[in-house]
Design a protein around this motif. Structure first.
Motif, short mmCIF file in Angstrom:
data_model
loop_
_atom_site.label_atom_id
_atom_site.label_comp_id
_atom_site.label_asym_id
_atom_site.label_seq_id
_atom_site.Cartn_x
_atom_site.Cartn_y
_atom_site.Cartn_z
N ILE A 45 0.83 -1.20 0.00
CA ILE A 45 0.00 0.00 0.00
C ILE A 45 0.87 1.26 0.00
O ILE A 45 0.46 2.29 -0.57
CB ILE A 45 -0.95 -0.01 1.21
CG1 ILE A 45 -1.95 -1.16 1.08
CG2 ILE A 45 -1.68 1.31 1.38
CD1 ILE A 45 -2.87 -1.05 -0.12
N TRP A 46 2.03 1.21 0.63
CA TRP A 46 2.89 2.40 0.64
C TRP A 46 3.25 2.85 -0.77
O TRP A 46 3.00 4.00 -1.15
CB TRP A 46 4.12 2.14 1.51
CG TRP A 46 5.02 3.33 1.70
CD1 TRP A 46 4.93 4.54 1.07
CD2 TRP A 46 6.14 3.44 2.59
NE1 TRP A 46 5.93 5.39 1.50
CE2 TRP A 46 6.69 4.74 2.43
CE3 TRP A 46 6.73 2.56 3.48
CZ2 TRP A 46 7.80 5.17 3.14
CZ3 TRP A 46 7.84 3.00 4.20
CH2 TRP A 46 8.36 4.29 4.02
N PRO A 47 3.86 1.98 -1.62
CA PRO A 47 4.16 2.45 -2.99
C PRO A 47 2.92 2.75 -3.81
O PRO A 47 2.94 3.65 -4.67
CB PRO A 47 4.96 1.28 -3.60
CG PRO A 47 4.68 0.11 -2.75
CD PRO A 47 4.44 0.64 -1.37
N VAL A 48 1.82 2.06 -3.56
CA VAL A 48 0.59 2.34 -4.31
C VAL A 48 0.07 3.74 -3.99
O VAL A 48 -0.26 4.52 -4.89
CB VAL A 48 -0.47 1.28 -4.00
CG1 VAL A 48 -1.84 1.70 -4.55
CG2 VAL A 48 -0.07 -0.07 -4.61
N THR A 49 -0.02 4.07 -2.71
CA THR A 49 -0.51 5.40 -2.34
C THR A 49 0.44 6.49 -2.80
O THR A 49 0.01 7.58 -3.19
CB THR A 49 -0.72 5.49 -0.82
OG1 THR A 49 0.48 5.09 -0.14
CG2 THR A 49 -1.87 4.59 -0.38
N SER A 50 1.74 6.20 -2.78
CA SER A 50 2.71 7.18 -3.28
C SER A 50 2.53 7.42 -4.77
O SER A 50 2.67 8.56 -5.25
CB SER A 50 4.14 6.70 -2.99
OG SER A 50 4.38 6.63 -1.59
N ALA A 51 2.24 6.36 -5.51
CA ALA A 51 1.99 6.51 -6.95
C ALA A 51 0.75 7.37 -7.20
O ALA A 51 0.73 8.21 -8.11
CB ALA A 51 1.84 5.14 -7.60
N ILE A 52 -0.29 7.17 -6.41
CA ILE A 52 -1.51 7.96 -6.56
C ILE A 52 -1.23 9.44 -6.34
O ILE A 52 -1.63 10.30 -7.13
CB ILE A 52 -2.58 7.46 -5.57
CG1 ILE A 52 -3.03 6.06 -5.95
CG2 ILE A 52 -3.77 8.42 -5.52
CD1 ILE A 52 -3.85 5.38 -4.88
N ALA A 53 -0.53 9.75 -5.25
CA ALA A 53 -0.24 11.15 -4.94
C ALA A 53 0.66 11.78 -6.00
O ALA A 53 0.45 12.92 -6.42
CB ALA A 53 0.42 11.24 -3.56
N THR A 54 1.67 11.04 -6.45
CA THR A 54 2.59 11.56 -7.45
C THR A 54 1.87 11.84 -8.76
O THR A 54 2.09 12.89 -9.41
CB THR A 54 3.74 10.56 -7.68
OG1 THR A 54 4.43 10.33 -6.45
CG2 THR A 54 4.71 11.07 -8.73
N LYS A 55 1.00 10.94 -9.18
CA LYS A 55 0.26 11.11 -10.43
C LYS A 55 -0.70 12.28 -10.35
O LYS A 55 -0.86 13.05 -11.31
CB LYS A 55 -0.51 9.82 -10.74
CG LYS A 55 -0.98 9.72 -12.19
CD LYS A 55 0.17 9.31 -13.10
CE LYS A 55 -0.33 8.92 -14.47
NZ LYS A 55 0.77 8.51 -15.37
N ALA A 56 -1.35 12.44 -9.20
CA ALA A 56 -2.31 13.55 -9.04
C ALA A 56 -1.61 14.89 -9.09
O ALA A 56 -2.09 15.84 -9.72
CB ALA A 56 -3.06 13.39 -7.72
N VAL A 57 -0.45 14.99 -8.45
CA VAL A 57 0.30 16.24 -8.47
C VAL A 57 0.81 16.53 -9.87
O VAL A 57 0.79 17.68 -10.34
CB VAL A 57 1.47 16.18 -7.46
CG1 VAL A 57 2.43 17.34 -7.66
CG2 VAL A 57 0.92 16.18 -6.04
#
Length: 326
Positions: free
Chosen positions: A85-97
């Protein structure tokens, strides 16, 4: 018990790869497969970043496509939980920004709140806080009223100025008291899990804003209304030094006295993952628990019984003097 760096390992990468293939049967997650072979020499955060970048490479398209894949995996893949979940949530935040729209930002905040119960979203939310701290804090203020204790805890833990393992958010450190309204709502939360996060957040603030923390704690103690569970205990002691006041030592504030205080401060998702992922000290031994590599100790320890002195066969530091002969 694994070391902290090993909590994200080849099995984590394989599970994430299988989740992507379940949602996207025609996809070829080659980047995730390659990343699984490169984890051994990396620290925990570096491993998360590597899997994040691999996931972004294997799921092409805009933010909406990534969010769709993650939501489908969250709903239909039972193994979509734990440290992946850590890398998944990081990917979500990075893509949104990277997309740069308010809709993507708001949806990413909503998705992080939905995923935090699977492990935690406290690390990924820092990316969104750095991008637009005011917009993020407005959304986080609504989380304090969530019926989900994991989401309420995320409101406090994700906004800590010095959250371990996380990137720094300069605005949270520079703007005095910007997160205190969140703590004012949560410090008497019915969940001990949430209250411990508030205590750690308050302790973080004391590094740079000791006077603010003292005033905040004094205001809480002056409130005659009891917390939801009927009682609380707060242990905030300030150094008597008038020149350079030391940070406050806020132990598991506002906790029920009848419950054990010797727990990891980051919380149950980390304890169930097989290692103490929070900075923690053993109360009876006074040493680090195996797997903890942080230099900051959890202050929620509880001493039980005095430990018998260790026997040692080593030579004493000083031998007794010999008697003089008469």
């Amino acid at each position: 018990m694994p070391f902290a760096d090993e909590l994200i390992n080849g099995h984590t990468a394989h599970t994430l790869t299988q989740a992507v293939r379940t949602v996207l049967p025609d996809a070829d997650p080659a980047s995730l497969r390659a990343a699984a072979q490169q984890l051994d020499s990396l620290s925990l955060r570096e491993r998360s970043d590597l899997l994040r970048d691999a996931l972004l490479a294997d799921v092409p398209g805009d933010y909406a496509e990534l969010a769709r894949v993650v939501r489908a995996a969250h709903a239909g893949v039972p193994a979509f939980t734990g440290w992946l979940i850590w890398p998944v949530t990081s990917a979500i935040a990075t893509k949104a920004v990277a997309e740069g729209t308010d809709d993507a930002f708001d949806d990413a905040m909503t998705l992080l709140a939905a995923l935090t119960g699977r492990l935690t979203s406290e690390f990924a939310i820092r990316v969104l806080l750095r991008h637009d701290v005011d917009r993020a804090l407005r959304i986080i203020a609504d989380w304090t009223a969530s019926p989900d204790s994991d989401v309420r805890r995320l409101a406090s833990e994700g906004t800590r100025p010095y959250l371990p393992w996380a990137i720094r958010v300069p605005a949270l450190i520079a703007r005095s008291g910007v997160t205190v309204p969140v703590l004012d709502v949560l410090y008497r939360d019915e969940s001990e899990y949430v209250r411990r996060s508030v205590a750690n957040h308050l302790n973080d603030l004391s590094r740079d804003q000791a006077d603010l923390v003292v005033a905040t704690a004094r205001g809480w103690l002056a409130d005659p209304a009891p917390p939801p569970d009927g009682s609380y205990a707060m242990d905030c002691a300030r150094s008597s030094s008038a020149v350079t006041p030391a940070p406050l030592n806020c132990s598991a504030s506002l906790r029920r006295p009848s419950r054990s205080a010797d727990r990891c401060s980051i919380g149950s998702p980390f304890r169930s993952a097989g290692a103490c992922a929070s900075p923690r000290r053993s109360a009876t031994r006074g040493t680090r628990r195996r797997g903890c590599r942080s230099t900051t100790w959890c202050t929620t320890t509880r001493r039980t019984a005095p430990r018998a002195p260790r026997r040692s066969n080593s030579r004493p530091a000083r031998w007794p003097r010999a008697r003089r002969s008469r």
